[in-house]
Enzyme design. Sequence first.
Site, PDB file in Angstrom:
ATOM      1  N   ARG A  40       0.821  -1.240  -0.161  1.00  0.00           N
ATOM      2  CA  ARG A  40      -0.020   0.015  -0.191  1.00  0.00           C
ATOM      3  C   ARG A  40       1.001   1.170  -0.201  1.00  0.00           C
ATOM      4  NH1 ARG A  40      -4.822  -2.127   3.818  1.00  0.00           N
ATOM      5  NH2 ARG A  40      -6.052  -2.886   2.107  1.00  0.00           N
ATOM      6  N   LYS A  75     -20.832 -15.560   0.998  1.00  0.00           N
ATOM      7  CA  LYS A  75     -22.394 -15.404   1.407  1.00  0.00           C
ATOM      8  C   LYS A  75     -23.231 -14.518   0.379  1.00  0.00           C
ATOM      9  CE  LYS A  75     -21.641 -15.147   6.244  1.00  0.00           C
ATOM     10  NZ  LYS A  75     -21.626 -14.197   7.329  1.00  0.00           N
ATOM     11  N   GLY A 108      -9.890  -9.267  -2.147  1.00  0.00           N
ATOM     12  CA  GLY A 108      -8.745 -10.107  -1.785  1.00  0.00           C
ATOM     13  C   GLY A 108      -8.482 -11.569  -2.414  1.00  0.00           C
ATOM     14  N   GLY A 111     -13.982  -3.565   0.108  1.00  0.00           N
ATOM     15  CA  GLY A 111     -15.290  -2.990   0.800  1.00  0.00           C
ATOM     16  C   GLY A 111     -15.900  -1.794  -0.379  1.00  0.00           C
TER      17      GLY A 111
END
Length: 389
Positions: free
Chosen positions: A38, A198, A346, A369
Amino acid sequence: MAKLSIRDLDLKGKRVFIRVDFNVPLANGGQEITSDKRIRASLPTIQYSLDQGAAVILGSHLGRPKGKPNAEMSLKPIASRLAELLGRDVKMASDCVGPDVAAMKPNTGEVLLLENLRFHAEEEANDPGFSKQLASLCDLYVNDAFGTAHRAHASTVGMVAFVPQAGAGLLMDTELTYLTKVTTNPERPGISILGGAKVSDKIEVISNLVNIVDRLLIGGAMAYTFLKSQGQGTGKSLVEEDKLDLAKDLLSRFGEKIMLPVDHVVSAEFREHAPSQVVERIPDGMMGLDIGPATVEAFSGVISSAKTIIWNGPMGVFEKPPFDKGTVAVALAVASSGATSVVGGGDSEKAVKSAGVADRISHISTGGGASLEFLSGVELPGVAALTEK
Ligand code: AMP
């Protein structure tokens, strides 16, 4: 609405606050950086600002210090690593606001790294007073932290109201360019491949993408909720009983677009190298842990003719071989398709890397996200806050 990019800003002689994502993994009580990915990702924007004659102030969060200083989540080790990577001094502030920090304001060509923004509860609360204090450090604002653009915090949204101009950094700009390209009038056929654990995590994404793409390929545990909603046996597979009606409704409305697995790799045990078999119908006592070879073939056929591909989530329990085969096969198919491909999350990123095809993917999103929220059709607060072109 198109937003200003850092390239639109006149940076010469200005102090620019760059909201970066230095939320890196740390070990040894916060002393050791285990991946500087990052930090490296932010270098083009920082270097560009310095080349344009700016003074650079960097702000980031790190971990979840819950509004209090915490030595294990200090950005100090990052200042040293960043200095090495930039090949120039990086001054480290002891805080992110207050008179001591104000006295450290950098001059042209200098870089100041602020201490963890989340050492103040006001950051996540998007507090106006705190936002104003952050803004008082700079003349211009740049957001390069795509991974936190879905959060309305002081450093991503609040402080923008107190600066004359706010633009997207180079990393943020690339993210937005690709995500916009694949979701707004995608070159057709446009497809999406969704997987992961999910349905509930991706309901909004499915509901939005199904209106945009020509085909929606569903793998991973998510698929079993859809299969069960059609009356198929799913054995011990992961199923979200409370999402069966939703899955049924989506299939009744968009059934011709949605492709589900036609065979499965099943096992009685959830572990690496557990004995497994390929089946078309999941027997009682067994759980589906990967898509089967016929599904790989069917999915690969659709993928190979696609011009636009959006992929998020693995096709199986890819952390536990041999249940990684379906995900790796999909990674290879996406890479060979020649389509504009955007991969997010990821796990899908790990899959394209372990398949050795990351350089054949058009764009690998850095924000799990945030990219999911973008794909669900929501405007990210950190993007909405930027100045319009
Ligand atoms: P997500 O974070 O929603 O993308 O889900 C990723 C997780 O889904 C990974 O840890 C996978 O192991 C898990 N997963 C994928 N397929 C299955 C499956 N068939 N059964 C159980 N877990 C799965």
